[in-house]
Write a protein that holds these residues in place. Sequence first.
Motif, PDB file in Angstrom:
ATOM      1  N   ALA A 211      -3.166  99.028  -9.854  1.00 49.27           N
ATOM      2  CA  ALA A 211      -2.843 100.432 -10.442  1.00 49.27           C
ATOM      3  C   ALA A 211      -2.838 101.567  -9.344  1.00 49.27           C
ATOM      4  O   ALA A 211      -1.912 102.465  -9.522  1.00 49.27           O
ATOM      5  CB  ALA A 211      -3.869 100.655 -11.423  1.00 49.27           C
ATOM      6  N   ASP A 212      -3.456 101.524  -8.207  1.00 48.17           N
ATOM      7  CA  ASP A 212      -3.444 102.679  -7.350  1.00 48.17           C
ATOM      8  C   ASP A 212      -2.110 102.229  -6.516  1.00 48.17           C
ATOM      9  O   ASP A 212      -1.703 103.252  -5.765  1.00 48.17           O
ATOM     10  CB  ASP A 212      -4.601 102.518  -6.367  1.00 48.17           C
ATOM     11  CG  ASP A 212      -5.032 101.145  -5.847  1.00 48.17           C
ATOM     12  OD1 ASP A 212      -4.584 100.548  -6.311  1.00 48.17           O
ATOM     13  OD2 ASP A 212      -5.412 101.237  -4.594  1.00 48.17           O
ATOM     14  N   ILE A 213      -1.427 101.419  -6.121  1.00 46.93           N
ATOM     15  CA  ILE A 213      -0.265 100.963  -5.455  1.00 46.93           C
ATOM     16  C   ILE A 213       0.937 101.332  -6.287  1.00 46.93           C
ATOM     17  O   ILE A 213       1.896 101.979  -5.643  1.00 46.93           O
ATOM     18  CB  ILE A 213      -0.444  99.578  -4.729  1.00 46.93           C
ATOM     19  CG1 ILE A 213      -1.262  99.413  -3.641  1.00 46.93           C
ATOM     20  CG2 ILE A 213       0.953  99.080  -4.372  1.00 46.93           C
ATOM     21  CD1 ILE A 213      -1.297  98.192  -2.885  1.00 46.93           C
ATOM     22  N   LEU A 214       0.983 100.904  -7.451  1.00 44.64           N
ATOM     23  CA  LEU A 214       2.133 101.127  -8.262  1.00 44.64           C
ATOM     24  C   LEU A 214       2.747 102.400  -8.366  1.00 44.64           C
ATOM     25  O   LEU A 214       3.932 102.453  -8.010  1.00 44.64           O
ATOM     26  CB  LEU A 214       1.732 100.662  -9.740  1.00 44.64           C
ATOM     27  CG  LEU A 214       2.858 100.563 -10.609  1.00 44.64           C
ATOM     28  CD1 LEU A 214       3.753  99.417 -10.297  1.00 44.64           C
ATOM     29  CD2 LEU A 214       2.354 100.158 -12.143  1.00 44.64           C
ATOM     30  N   PRO A 215       2.166 103.649  -8.173  1.00 46.50           N
ATOM     31  CA  PRO A 215       2.689 104.988  -8.428  1.00 46.50           C
ATOM     32  C   PRO A 215       3.540 105.199  -6.862  1.00 46.50           C
ATOM     33  O   PRO A 215       4.233 106.100  -6.690  1.00 46.50           O
ATOM     34  CB  PRO A 215       1.961 106.011  -8.554  1.00 46.50           C
ATOM     35  CG  PRO A 215       0.455 105.277  -9.063  1.00 46.50           C
ATOM     36  CD  PRO A 215       0.702 103.792  -8.306  1.00 46.50           C
ATOM     37  N   GLN A 216       3.046 104.594  -5.758  1.00 46.62           N
ATOM     38  CA  GLN A 216       3.321 104.710  -4.417  1.00 46.62           C
ATOM     39  C   GLN A 216       4.643 103.827  -3.829  1.00 46.62           C
ATOM     40  O   GLN A 216       5.253 104.264  -2.997  1.00 46.62           O
ATOM     41  CB  GLN A 216       2.131 104.396  -3.323  1.00 46.62           C
ATOM     42  CG  GLN A 216       0.946 105.406  -3.783  1.00 46.62           C
ATOM     43  CD  GLN A 216       0.096 105.007  -2.914  1.00 46.62           C
ATOM     44  OE1 GLN A 216       0.372 105.607  -1.661  1.00 46.62           O
ATOM     45  NE2 GLN A 216      -0.996 104.454  -3.340  1.00 46.62           N
ATOM     46  N   VAL A 217       4.950 102.876  -4.692  1.00 45.78           N
ATOM     47  CA  VAL A 217       5.929 101.885  -4.163  1.00 45.78           C
ATOM     48  C   VAL A 217       7.256 102.146  -3.691  1.00 45.78           C
ATOM     49  O   VAL A 217       7.791 101.922  -2.654  1.00 45.78           O
ATOM     50  CB  VAL A 217       5.971 100.390  -4.877  1.00 45.78           C
ATOM     51  CG1 VAL A 217       4.737  99.606  -4.594  1.00 45.78           C
ATOM     52  CG2 VAL A 217       6.416 100.687  -6.216  1.00 45.78           C
ATOM     53  N   PHE A 218       7.750 103.468  -4.390  1.00 51.39           N
ATOM     54  CA  PHE A 218       8.997 103.779  -4.228  1.00 51.39           C
ATOM     55  C   PHE A 218       9.095 104.970  -3.140  1.00 51.39           C
ATOM     56  O   PHE A 218       9.819 105.710  -2.827  1.00 51.39           O
ATOM     57  CB  PHE A 218       9.682 104.314  -5.426  1.00 51.39           C
ATOM     58  CG  PHE A 218      10.002 103.096  -6.357  1.00 51.39           C
ATOM     59  CD1 PHE A 218      10.976 102.349  -6.122  1.00 51.39           C
ATOM     60  CD2 PHE A 218       9.325 102.793  -7.405  1.00 51.39           C
ATOM     61  CE1 PHE A 218      11.318 101.367  -7.147  1.00 51.39           C
ATOM     62  CE2 PHE A 218       9.472 102.036  -8.278  1.00 51.39           C
ATOM     63  CZ  PHE A 218      10.341 101.110  -8.056  1.00 51.39           C
ATOM     64  N   THR A 219       7.786 105.458  -2.573  1.00 48.57           N
ATOM     65  CA  THR A 219       7.542 106.719  -1.631  1.00 48.57           C
ATOM     66  C   THR A 219       7.983 105.735  -0.268  1.00 48.57           C
ATOM     67  O   THR A 219       7.713 104.947   0.283  1.00 48.57           O
ATOM     68  CB  THR A 219       6.157 106.784  -1.608  1.00 48.57           C
ATOM     69  OG1 THR A 219       5.681 106.796  -2.897  1.00 48.57           O
ATOM     70  CG2 THR A 219       6.002 108.097  -0.886  1.00 48.57           C
ATOM     71  N   PRO A 220       8.872 106.851   0.401  1.00 49.47           N
ATOM     72  CA  PRO A 220       9.436 106.406   1.718  1.00 49.47           C
ATOM     73  C   PRO A 220       8.133 106.120   2.851  1.00 49.47           C
ATOM     74  O   PRO A 220       7.227 106.738   2.552  1.00 49.47           O
ATOM     75  CB  PRO A 220      10.007 107.576   2.362  1.00 49.47           C
ATOM     76  CG  PRO A 220      10.638 108.570   1.245  1.00 49.47           C
ATOM     77  CD  PRO A 220       9.573 108.210   0.131  1.00 49.47           C
ATOM     78  N   PHE A 221       8.260 105.055   3.373  1.00 45.56           N
ATOM     79  CA  PHE A 221       7.346 104.768   4.328  1.00 45.56           C
ATOM     80  C   PHE A 221       5.917 104.073   3.847  1.00 45.56           C
ATOM     81  O   PHE A 221       5.154 103.785   4.477  1.00 45.56           O
ATOM     82  CB  PHE A 221       6.827 105.637   5.492  1.00 45.56           C
ATOM     83  CG  PHE A 221       8.129 106.090   6.259  1.00 45.56           C
ATOM     84  CD1 PHE A 221       8.885 105.223   7.141  1.00 45.56           C
ATOM     85  CD2 PHE A 221       8.721 107.406   5.894  1.00 45.56           C
ATOM     86  CE1 PHE A 221      10.041 105.681   7.636  1.00 45.56           C
ATOM     87  CE2 PHE A 221       9.904 107.857   6.545  1.00 45.56           C
ATOM     88  CZ  PHE A 221      10.672 106.915   7.468  1.00 45.56           C
ATOM     89  N   PHE A 222       6.085 103.857   2.528  1.00 46.79           N
ATOM     90  CA  PHE A 222       4.718 103.271   1.928  1.00 46.79           C
ATOM     91  C   PHE A 222       4.896 101.594   2.389  1.00 46.79           C
ATOM     92  O   PHE A 222       5.773 101.040   1.737  1.00 46.79           O
ATOM     93  CB  PHE A 222       4.571 103.533   0.360  1.00 46.79           C
ATOM     94  CG  PHE A 222       3.468 102.584  -0.001  1.00 46.79           C
ATOM     95  CD1 PHE A 222       2.168 103.248   0.237  1.00 46.79           C
ATOM     96  CD2 PHE A 222       3.890 101.726  -0.711  1.00 46.79           C
ATOM     97  CE1 PHE A 222       0.979 102.279  -0.159  1.00 46.79           C
ATOM     98  CE2 PHE A 222       2.537 100.663  -1.252  1.00 46.79           C
ATOM     99  CZ  PHE A 222       1.348 101.161  -1.103  1.00 46.79           C
TER     100      PHE A 222
END
Length: 272
Positions: A211-222
Amino acid sequence: MLYELLCIMFLLLALTLFSINAAIRAKAALFRAQAQLAHVTRVTSLDELAASIVHEVNQPLTAIISSGEACRNWLDRPVPELGEARQSLERIITCANRASEIIRRFRGLSRPCDPLRRKESLNDIVQETLDLVQFELAQHKVFPKIDLATFTEQVNADRVQLQQVIINLIINACHAMDTIEVGKRTLGVRTWVKNNEAVLEVTDQGPGLSADILPQVFTPFFTTKENGLGLGLSICRSIIDFHNGRIWATAATGQGSAFLFALPVLATRESS
Ligand code: ADP
């Protein structure tokens, strides 16, 4: 007074035109940069794809050689078998066309180009992309389960850019399943049309996304990968945004992930 008013209006008009012009130029620059960036990662994933292309081209070449030899044998007979020789020749032509088609697609992927949107069938693009990743799937011992719904609706799409999105999603899915048992490495690729959108879903049986990774996956350089760039999914999002579509992921830890994008379909009037 009138003269001063006119001067102020002229100044305001000039300022407005200047800022519109600057905004247009900034947008064009941003668009060019995105296209270049997309090209960079496209070429990066080509590294992984190069082996696949070699493998793909090698198959028709081998078939051309054996059909050529067969053709010569039919012609060398005391009474040449022209019918059989002709069939061998037909096979040679089919295989040569197949090889040249593979090379054409490869060049399309590697050439830096400005995005070009046309009326396309999402299923055709998916099918063509699947041909390109066959070797990648075999390398990762991944079993593909393809389910492309039958529909006639078309999308307004840049073929190469959409291929790049699909390749990124499939390669990510392959990497995600590297750690699980070979027999369980199933890649799902499905399409359907719903509410005037053509949808593509890529699923895997990997570890999923917490759940903590899901919102970030489309963020550049994540990235959570040791050698990851963290650019693949953010570029996928830019491309899908450019197509006026939506892209998202759903995942439950331990149950694999699903990445989906939806593109608006063209009205029947537009696609005819
Ligand atoms: P990279 O692959 O270089 O890390 P991406 O932007 O393609 O860059 O992916 C960002 C991150 O999203 C990955 O590092 C990984 O943590 C996560 N991710 C992407 N696809 C999947 C997937 N199919 N399953 C699990 N995690 C994924």
